[in-house]
Write an enzyme that holds these catalytic residues in place. Sequence first.
Site, PDB file in Angstrom:
ATOM      1  N   SER A 178      -1.322  -6.059   9.341  1.00  0.00           N
ATOM      2  CA  SER A 178      -0.802  -7.022   8.380  1.00  0.00           C
ATOM      3  C   SER A 178       0.469  -7.677   8.895  1.00  0.00           C
ATOM      4  O   SER A 178       1.375  -7.001   9.388  1.00  0.00           O
ATOM      5  CB  SER A 178      -0.515  -6.325   7.050  1.00  0.00           C
ATOM      6  N   ARG A 182       1.605 -12.282  -1.746  1.00  0.00           N
ATOM      7  CA  ARG A 182       0.217 -12.455  -1.317  1.00  0.00           C
ATOM      8  C   ARG A 182      -0.519 -13.475  -2.170  1.00  0.00           C
ATOM      9  O   ARG A 182      -0.188 -13.721  -3.339  1.00  0.00           O
ATOM     10  CB  ARG A 182      -0.533 -11.127  -1.444  1.00  0.00           C
ATOM     11  N   ARG A 234       0.826  -1.204   0.000  1.00  0.00           N
ATOM     12  CA  ARG A 234       0.000   0.000   0.000  1.00  0.00           C
ATOM     13  C   ARG A 234       0.868   1.265   0.000  1.00  0.00           C
ATOM     14  O   ARG A 234       1.992   1.261   0.461  1.00  0.00           O
ATOM     15  CB  ARG A 234      -0.910   0.021   1.231  1.00  0.00           C
ATOM     16  N   ASP A 245     -10.036 -10.901   7.705  1.00  0.00           N
ATOM     17  CA  ASP A 245      -9.473  -9.549   7.794  1.00  0.00           C
ATOM     18  C   ASP A 245     -10.442  -8.447   8.203  1.00  0.00           C
ATOM     19  O   ASP A 245     -10.045  -7.533   8.905  1.00  0.00           O
ATOM     20  CB  ASP A 245      -8.835  -9.176   6.455  1.00  0.00           C
ATOM     21  N   HIS A 277     -11.002  -4.383  12.130  1.00  0.00           N
ATOM     22  CA  HIS A 277      -9.891  -4.945  11.361  1.00  0.00           C
ATOM     23  C   HIS A 277      -9.442  -6.210  12.079  1.00  0.00           C
ATOM     24  O   HIS A 277      -8.517  -6.189  12.893  1.00  0.00           O
ATOM     25  CB  HIS A 277      -8.754  -3.935  11.258  1.00  0.00           C
ATOM     26  N   LYS A 304      -3.318 -12.677  11.702  1.00  0.00           N
ATOM     27  CA  LYS A 304      -4.778 -12.788  11.654  1.00  0.00           C
ATOM     28  C   LYS A 304      -5.228 -13.948  10.769  1.00  0.00           C
ATOM     29  O   LYS A 304      -6.026 -14.792  11.172  1.00  0.00           O
ATOM     30  CB  LYS A 304      -5.399 -11.489  11.123  1.00  0.00           C
ATOM     31  N   THR A 305      -4.729 -13.957   9.539  1.00  0.00           N
ATOM     32  CA  THR A 305      -5.139 -14.991   8.592  1.00  0.00           C
ATOM     33  C   THR A 305      -4.663 -16.361   9.044  1.00  0.00           C
ATOM     34  O   THR A 305      -5.413 -17.345   9.018  1.00  0.00           O
ATOM     35  CB  THR A 305      -4.584 -14.668   7.191  1.00  0.00           C
ATOM     36  N   LYS A 315      -8.671  -2.452   0.589  1.00  0.00           N
ATOM     37  CA  LYS A 315      -8.595  -1.610   1.767  1.00  0.00           C
ATOM     38  C   LYS A 315      -9.408  -0.331   1.623  1.00  0.00           C
ATOM     39  O   LYS A 315      -9.883   0.223   2.616  1.00  0.00           O
ATOM     40  CB  LYS A 315      -7.138  -1.272   2.082  1.00  0.00           C
TER      41      LYS A 315
END
Length: 525
Positions: free
Chosen positions: A234, A317, A54, A253, A216, A238-239, A197
Amino acid sequence: MVNHDELISNLISKDSTHNQLSTSQLVTASLRRGEGRLTETGALRAETGKYTGRSPKDRFVVRDDVSSHKIDWGDVNQEISEDVFDALYDKVIQHLNDKEELFVFNGYAGADESTRLNLQVVNEFSWHNLFVRNLFIRPETREEALSIDPQFRIVSAPTFKADPDTDGTKSEAFIIVSLKKKIILIGGTEYAGEMKKSIFSIMNYLLPEHGVMSMHCSANVGENKDVALFFGLSGTGKTTLSADPYRELIGDDEHGWNDDGVFNIEGGCYAKTIDLSEEKEPEIFRAIKFGSVLENVVLNDQGEPDYEDGTLTENTRAAYPLHHIDNARIPSVAGHAKTIVFLTADAFGVLPPISKLDRNQAMYHFMSGFTSKLAGTERGVTTPQPVFSSCFGSPFLPLEPTVYAKMLGRLIDKHEVNVYLVNTGWTGGAYGVGSRMNLKHTRTMVRNAISGALELGEYEKDPVFDLSVPTAVTGVPTEILQPRNTWSEGSIYDQQANELKEMFIENFKKFGDDSAEIADAGGFK
């Protein structure tokens, strides 16, 4: 005056515009256009050029009569004028009109039908259109998709490069949100995550207006309907931690929490793949198949992904639809959360691997949002950098952090939620000296927390951070639970820990007098 609706309507009605193509059609188009390559697993692999993460400094919100008094203006929500937006929009539309093909996707954000957002995404690249087809919620039929009246649009033109001197941007790249015109304009960057996002930011603006908490976080649910939420930036896990073979995945997410429970905002997952292996993360590894998109993953001569190769970026990713996870919960809605886990990748290596938070501490750590930005997640980040990201997601929050914090506090009280802080960062020393937390140990600690097993055990106070640390966790070496024990020299640990403590205290001052009570009750003594 620019008629935005008329310009976009003329664009998407062209004979050369492809509306609502299927997964196989989009893969075929991407290969035909030379945008990507099929891997041995069947996934489509694409590169994003120099933008491999990003670009927060290139993100703007249009200041107008709708946004002026609602947005939390500053470094995250940078303002830009309507005139600049209109001029750029006109240029982007002309740029797209000159393209031989365009690709349009209609779908939704939000699995809760009462608050879902109708979307339309216009893409210059076919693989970008496959990406949004994976990440957003897909209508059940083509007819349903074509009947959608969009409430928000993304217009994406990666090959249009802005001129900062004449276009009013900071670089060739731009991500501009107009809440009044309900358009997100993206140009100059091929990184597909900007689209995902941007819509999350919109939902973070809209859902609180309906009394719905936007978060988030990832989420999963067990057979006893025990919902768990995993907050974190990130790269914090989390994933990875939500993809549990013993629990149904709600999403990885972005979620909302309303009077009925928790729901996914998205229809897919966007997982980091650096060092991915079937042994460590089998659910994610197996989800990368035909229809999935791999970003910036290096392939060998046989077309096999080399997940250990970070030559292009550490931020490699995979984007895949939720149903690629065998135990995904579809539709992705569930009841109220029973456990919340705050994930922090502590590059100092001084926070405990797991600690239990009382209600006041939970509010303090939610508003603090301490973690480390990991390599590649944003442009220019090559080593872990300590950061305080309010609500574990400040880059995506258009409103003041206290709006979200107060909503979460009420939900914790109402549903008697257990809250834990989990360090997925370093142990035995800071980054460069210590080692990354053992994923197997972290999984075991999290499972013990969710099951309620940690509620039955004993705790001792961390002397620096005033956190309640379990004295034992079944399946985890006791010596790692107190981080000071893992350092070769305790005095160096003490120095580093106190330095981080002071950073917490200094950071919280930015919230002012309104948050003094939280700082006094939940902060470090």
